[in-house]
Each structure stands twice: as structure tokens, then as C-alpha cells.
Design an enzyme around this catalytic site. Structure first.
Site, PDB file in Angstrom:
ATOM      1  CG  ASP A  78       9.380  -0.886  -2.614  1.00 53.10           C
ATOM      2  OD1 ASP A  78      10.641  -1.179  -3.209  1.00 53.10           O
ATOM      3  OD2 ASP A  78       7.986  -1.451  -2.748  1.00 53.10           O
ATOM      4  CG  ASN A  84       8.467   3.413  -3.400  1.00 48.94           C
ATOM      5  OD1 ASN A  84       8.133   4.361  -3.026  1.00 48.94           O
ATOM      6  ND2 ASN A  84       8.427   3.051  -4.722  1.00 48.94           N
ATOM      7  NE  ARG A 127       0.525  12.460   1.071  1.00 53.92           N
ATOM      8  CZ  ARG A 127       1.987  11.878   1.663  1.00 53.92           C
ATOM      9  NH1 ARG A 127       1.750  11.172   0.724  1.00 53.92           N
ATOM     10  NH2 ARG A 127       2.327  12.894   1.946  1.00 53.92           N
ATOM     11  N   PRO A 133       0.665  -0.945   0.066  1.00 57.70           N
ATOM     12  CG  PRO A 133      -0.159  -0.662   1.844  1.00 57.70           C
ATOM     13  CD  PRO A 133       0.883  -1.888   1.039  1.00 57.70           C
TER      14      PRO A 133
HETATM   15  P1  CNA Z   1       2.167   8.532  -1.123  1.00 57.75           P
HETATM   16  O1  CNA Z   1       2.251  10.083  -0.830  1.00 57.75           O
HETATM   17  O2  CNA Z   1       0.724   7.890  -1.347  1.00 57.75           O
HETATM   18  O3  CNA Z   1       1.558   8.946  -3.332  1.00 57.75           O
HETATM   19  C1  CNA Z   1       1.702   7.615  -3.937  1.00 57.75           C
HETATM   20  C2  CNA Z   1       1.084   8.319  -5.512  1.00 57.75           C
HETATM   21  O4  CNA Z   1       1.253   7.284  -6.000  1.00 57.75           O
HETATM   22  C3  CNA Z   1      -0.381   8.713  -5.527  1.00 57.75           C
HETATM   23  O5  CNA Z   1      -0.451  10.241  -5.970  1.00 57.75           O
HETATM   24  C4  CNA Z   1      -1.689   8.027  -5.600  1.00 57.75           C
HETATM   25  O6  CNA Z   1      -2.416   8.754  -6.477  1.00 57.75           O
HETATM   26  C5  CNA Z   1      -0.586   7.277  -7.169  1.00 57.75           C
HETATM   27  N1  CNA Z   1      -0.884   6.076  -7.344  1.00 57.75           N
HETATM   28  C6  CNA Z   1      -0.891   5.079  -6.488  1.00 57.75           C
HETATM   29  N2  CNA Z   1      -1.040   4.355  -7.294  1.00 57.75           N
HETATM   30  C7  CNA Z   1      -0.385   4.027  -8.214  1.00 57.75           C
HETATM   31  C8  CNA Z   1      -0.970   3.587  -9.599  1.00 57.75           C
HETATM   32  N3  CNA Z   1      -1.388   2.093  -9.276  1.00 57.75           N
HETATM   33  N4  CNA Z   1      -0.899   4.129 -10.206  1.00 57.75           N
HETATM   34  C9  CNA Z   1      -1.034   5.621 -10.815  1.00 57.75           C
HETATM   35  N5  CNA Z   1      -0.894   6.358  -9.406  1.00 57.75           N
HETATM   36  C10 CNA Z   1      -0.348   5.701  -8.201  1.00 57.75           C
HETATM   37  O7  CNA Z   1       3.547   7.780  -1.281  1.00 57.75           O
HETATM   38  P2  CNA Z   1       4.722   8.857  -2.077  1.00 57.75           P
HETATM   39  O8  CNA Z   1       6.154   7.654  -2.716  1.00 57.75           O
HETATM   40  O9  CNA Z   1       4.754  10.390  -2.633  1.00 57.75           O
HETATM   41  O10 CNA Z   1       5.435   8.950  -0.777  1.00 57.75           O
HETATM   42  C11 CNA Z   1       6.409   9.482   0.275  1.00 57.75           C
HETATM   43  C12 CNA Z   1       6.442   8.295   0.997  1.00 57.75           C
HETATM   44  C13 CNA Z   1       5.795   6.835   1.529  1.00 57.75           C
HETATM   45  C14 CNA Z   1       8.153   8.050   1.630  1.00 57.75           C
HETATM   46  O11 CNA Z   1       8.696   8.499   2.794  1.00 57.75           O
HETATM   47  C15 CNA Z   1       7.978   6.359   1.364  1.00 57.75           C
HETATM   48  O12 CNA Z   1       9.320   5.905   2.046  1.00 57.75           O
HETATM   49  C16 CNA Z   1       6.605   6.269   2.163  1.00 57.75           C
HETATM   50  N6  CNA Z   1       6.301   4.490   1.050  1.00 57.75           N
HETATM   51  C17 CNA Z   1       6.990   4.002   0.834  1.00 57.75           C
HETATM   52  C18 CNA Z   1       5.768   2.036   0.491  1.00 57.75           C
HETATM   53  C19 CNA Z   1       7.357   1.619   0.081  1.00 57.75           C
HETATM   54  O13 CNA Z   1       8.115   1.597  -0.634  1.00 57.75           O
HETATM   55  N7  CNA Z   1       6.819   1.154  -1.191  1.00 57.75           N
HETATM   56  C20 CNA Z   1       4.849   2.243   0.972  1.00 57.75           C
HETATM   57  C21 CNA Z   1       4.506   3.091   1.256  1.00 57.75           C
HETATM   58  C22 CNA Z   1       4.873   4.142   1.947  1.00 57.75           C
END
Ligand code: CNA
Length: 367
Positions: A132, A130, A59, A56
Site C-alpha cells: 500500500d 505491504n 487473516r 483489510p
Molecule cells: P495477514 O496474514 O493478514 O496477518 C496480519 C496480522 O496482523 C494478523 O496476525 C492479525 O492478527 C494482525 N492484525 C491485523 N490488524 C491488527 C491490528 N489493528 N492490531 C494488531 N494486530 C493486527 O497479513 P501478512 O502481512 O502477514 O501477510 C502477508 C501478505 C498479505 C503479503 O503478501 C501482503 O502483500 C498481503 N496484504 C497486504 C496488504 C497491504 O498492503 N496493506 C493488505 C492485505 C494483504
């Protein structure tokens, strides 16, 4: 940024036209690449490139951690990566981090798209927020990767910062055992080398990123809300001649003005990321190559993490039944660009047979 603004004012119409010929589409960007106008792409990625793998983001409505705080027992989503909160409640991070340990998730098509740019020698650097490590797993060379918020390959105490063996912390995370600092006098907990809010970024980050951004002749922003520094600030630091492409579910950061009549370089493509990178790859004539990259990598990852999948007769039977069943969900024929995930066992011929209207239904490689 002031310097960039004044450069912007100096641009005349011919300068602006030279950037993308006012073709503010993925096709326009690809034309520039095809004609040799792009050699140093900087990509900024965030949690959105990993959501289709099952991790996940913060946002996204419904699935994002913002909407599921009870599950992780958090007052705010940011608390998950907040050093003060961790020092009081390390359990939440240990609980979340368990899912991120190598082997639990495979990279997505979007990760392989980054690898594809590297293979075509047009990638300057990927800046990932990220933790991950799926970029590494997808095979992006370490010299082309900046993990802005750290990774699991190092570990240290959250208070005295003494380094420790990362495998010890990994084991603690896996077994749900929060580990205290080995120094009995210290009140800290052991944590992986993830940069939490309240902790300093890697050394030289500003210098390294400034150099890359200055060299960039295309900036791609993917799967991030651009809400967290330092990445939030990076799109403003590229040259005024540098086109900027956003691939995301929503418009973020400097792209909010992309509909303005004065826009000459911001391209916004909204939708599901794996679909969008497919469109890009197809426009470049790289779509089969992208699938093959994913298939070959999944093959290796299966061998490494899930050898049982390779010879699982039950999976093979289920796969055969599904592929002949009239009840098998199909990709919508009207949706020209919908893509499904590649299966590690797909043959080259099967991949060659993929076409936008004949996407096979595939059992996800993970289950
Ligand atoms: P965020 O703020 O959750 O933004 C994610 C963005 O991606 C949003 O604009 C969504 O609309 C968009 N989005 C999500 N899924 C899709 C998709 N399938 N297709 C198109 N658009 C999509 O996350 P950010 O990365 O901007 O925030 C930075 C934080 C989140 C960092 O400090 C990370 O370490 C932290 N984080 C990381 C992970 C990970 O490592 N996978 C997971 C959760 C949070």
C-alpha cells in the site's frame, strides 16, 4: 539457522540475562534503548499495520480478505496475489488494487512509529510485506525501507515482463479497465511492480536482509501472521543476543514459545497495534512527538490529496458540535492507553493536552 541454534546452546545464564535482564516487557525493551543498548532496529511489518487505515488484511476474523472472498471474487485469498490466477482473472487484482492507490488511505500511528525510530537514528531497516506504500507516505526514508513485495511505482507485462509506464497501469486500475500487453503477440496483462506468488523477489534480497539481520540489536515484528516467506523466516536469522519484540493481535512465528521458562529475549505484547506503539512511544517519552509527526504529515497529505478538506466549513461545524455533544463517544477512561487518531488540524497545544484519560473525540481526517 543451524548456526544460531548451536550459538543458543552455548549461551550461559549471564549471557541470557544481558539481553533484557529478564524483563520481557515493552518497558524492558525501552530500558535497553534508553541505556544505549539498541542502535540498529530491524522491523518486519505486515498488513496489520494498515488495517486501522481501512485496508483489510488477509487473516483477521470478519474483516480480513479470507472472510470476504466473494467481494473480490476469489477462490482463495492468496489468489489475489497469484501470478497464474492473475493471468486468467486480472479483474480481481485490479478491483482490489484500486483501493491501494496513493491518496485513498493515510498512514496509521504505527507507520509514524516507524518514522519515529528513523528520526531517532535507531532504525536499521523496515521490511514491509505491504504493497500500500503507506510507509513511504509516512516519510520513512527509502534507504531504510525494503518493500519486499514490490510497489506501484513500476509496472510491466505479466507474461513478457516488458516494463511500461506505471501511470498507465494506475489509470487502468482507477478506471476499472484491465490493460493488455502492448505487444499484440503477447497474451499478458499489465500489472504494477507488485511481487506476486510465483514471481521472483527483488534481486539481492537474501544478501541485503542477511546483512541487516546480522546487524540487528532489536527485532520488532508488527501486524503480520508471519505466514509468508521470506519474512516468515527472518526472525530466526537474528543473533542469539538480539531481543525480539512482537506487537500484534495474536502470537505468531517463533514467539509461540514466549511463555517457556527458557525464554530470555522474546517479548510479546498483544493488542491493537496503534495502542501498542503508543505505549512504546510513551515509555520512551516520545508520545507527543509521535502525535506531532502524524499531525504534520496529515496536514501535508491533506494539502496534496484533499485540499477541499482544509477549508470545508461543514466539517468544521460538525467537528465543533461533536466535541461539545454529550453523546459523543469518548475513549474509555479505564483504558489507560487507548488512543484516538490525530487530526490534521490539531494545534501543538491540543496535542500537548492529550493525556490517556482525556483523549478528544476526533472526526477522522479522511471524511
Ligand atoms: P495477514 O496474514 O493478514 O496477518 C496480519 C496480522 O496482523 C494478523 O496476525 C492479525 O492478527 C494482525 N492484525 C491485523 N490488524 C491488527 C491490528 N489493528 N492490531 C494488531 N494486530 C493486527 O497479513 P501478512 O502481512 O502477514 O501477510 C502477508 C501478505 C498479505 C503479503 O503478501 C501482503 O502483500 C498481503 N496484504 C497486504 C496488504 C497491504 O498492503 N496493506 C493488505 C492485505 C494483504
Amino acid at each position: 539457522m543451524g548456526q544460531v541454534n548451536s550459538q543458543l546452546e552455548d549461551l550461559d545464564d549471564l549471557d541470557r540475562q544481558a539481553v533484557l535482564n529478564y524483563d520481557l516487557t515493552i518497558k524492558g525493551v525501552c530500558n535497553k534503548i534508553k541505556t544505549g543498548g539498541v542502535k540498529n532496529i530491524v522491523v518486519i511489518v505486515g498488513a496489520g499495520i494498515s488495517t486501522s487505515a481501512g485496508i483489510p488484511d488477509f487473516r483477521s476474523p470478519n474483516s480480513g480478505i479470507y472472510n470476504n472472498l466473494e467481494e473480490y471474487n476469489l477462490p482463495t485469498p492468496e489468489s489475489l496475489f497469484d501470478i497464474d490466477y492473475f493471468n486468467e482473472n486480472p479483474e480481481s487484482f485490479y478491483n482490489f488494487a484500486k483501493n491501494l492507490l496513493p491518496g485513498n488511505y493515510y498512514p496509521t500511528l504505527s507507520h509514524y512509529f516507524l518514522k519515529l525510530l528513523a528520526e531517532h537514528n535507531i532504525l536499521q531497516k523496515v521490511y514491509t510485506q505491504n504493497i500500500d506504500m503507506l510507509e513511504r507516505l509516512a516519510g520513512i526514508p527509502s534507504e531504510l525501507l525494503c518493500e519486499c513485495h514490490g510497489n506501484f511505482s513500476t509496472a510491466y507485462c505479466s507474461v513478457c515482463h516488458k516494463p511500461c509506464d506505471s501511470s498507465i497501469v494506475e489509470e487502468g486500475i482507477m478506471s476499472n479497465t484491465v490493460l493488455k500487453c502492448f505487444d499484440k503477440e503477447c497474451n499478458g496483462y499489465l500489472k504494477p511492480g507488485i511481487v506476486f506468488y510465483g514471481e521472483p523477489l527483488m534481486k539481492n534480497f537474501q544478501l541485503i536482509s542477511a546483512n541487516d539481520l546480522m546487524a540487528a540489536d532489536l527485532l520488532i515484528v508488527m501486524g503480520t501472521s508471519l505466514a509468508v516467506d521470506p519474512c516468515a523466516n527472518m526472525p530466526y536469522q537474528v543473533d542469539v543476543y538480539c531481543p525480539r519484540l512482537l506487537l500484534n493481535n495474536e502470537v505468531v512465528g517463533p514467539f509461540v514459545n514466549y511463555k517457556s521458562s527458557s525464554n530470555y529475549r522474546d517479548v510479546v505484547s498483544l493488542g491493537n497495534l496503534d495502542d501498542l506503539v503508543y505505549i512504546f512511544a510513551k515509555e520512551m517519552g516520545w508520545d507527543r512527538e509521535l502525535y506531532r509527526l502524524q499531525r504534520n504529515s496529515y496536514n501535508k497529505l491533506d494539502k496534496l490529496y484533499h485540499p477541499d478538506r482544509l477549508f470545508n466549513p461543514l466539517n468544521t461545524i460538525i467537528s465543533m458540535i461533536k466535541s461539545f455533544s454529550p453523546f459523543t463517544p469518548r475513549v474509555d477512561d479505564d483504558d489507560e492507553y487507548s488512543v484516538n487518531s490525530v487530526n490534521s488540524k490539531d494545534t501543538d497545544e491540543e496535542i500537548d493536552d492529550y493525556s490517556p484519560n482525556s483523549m478528544p473525540y476526533i472526526i477522522p481526517a479522511f471524511f
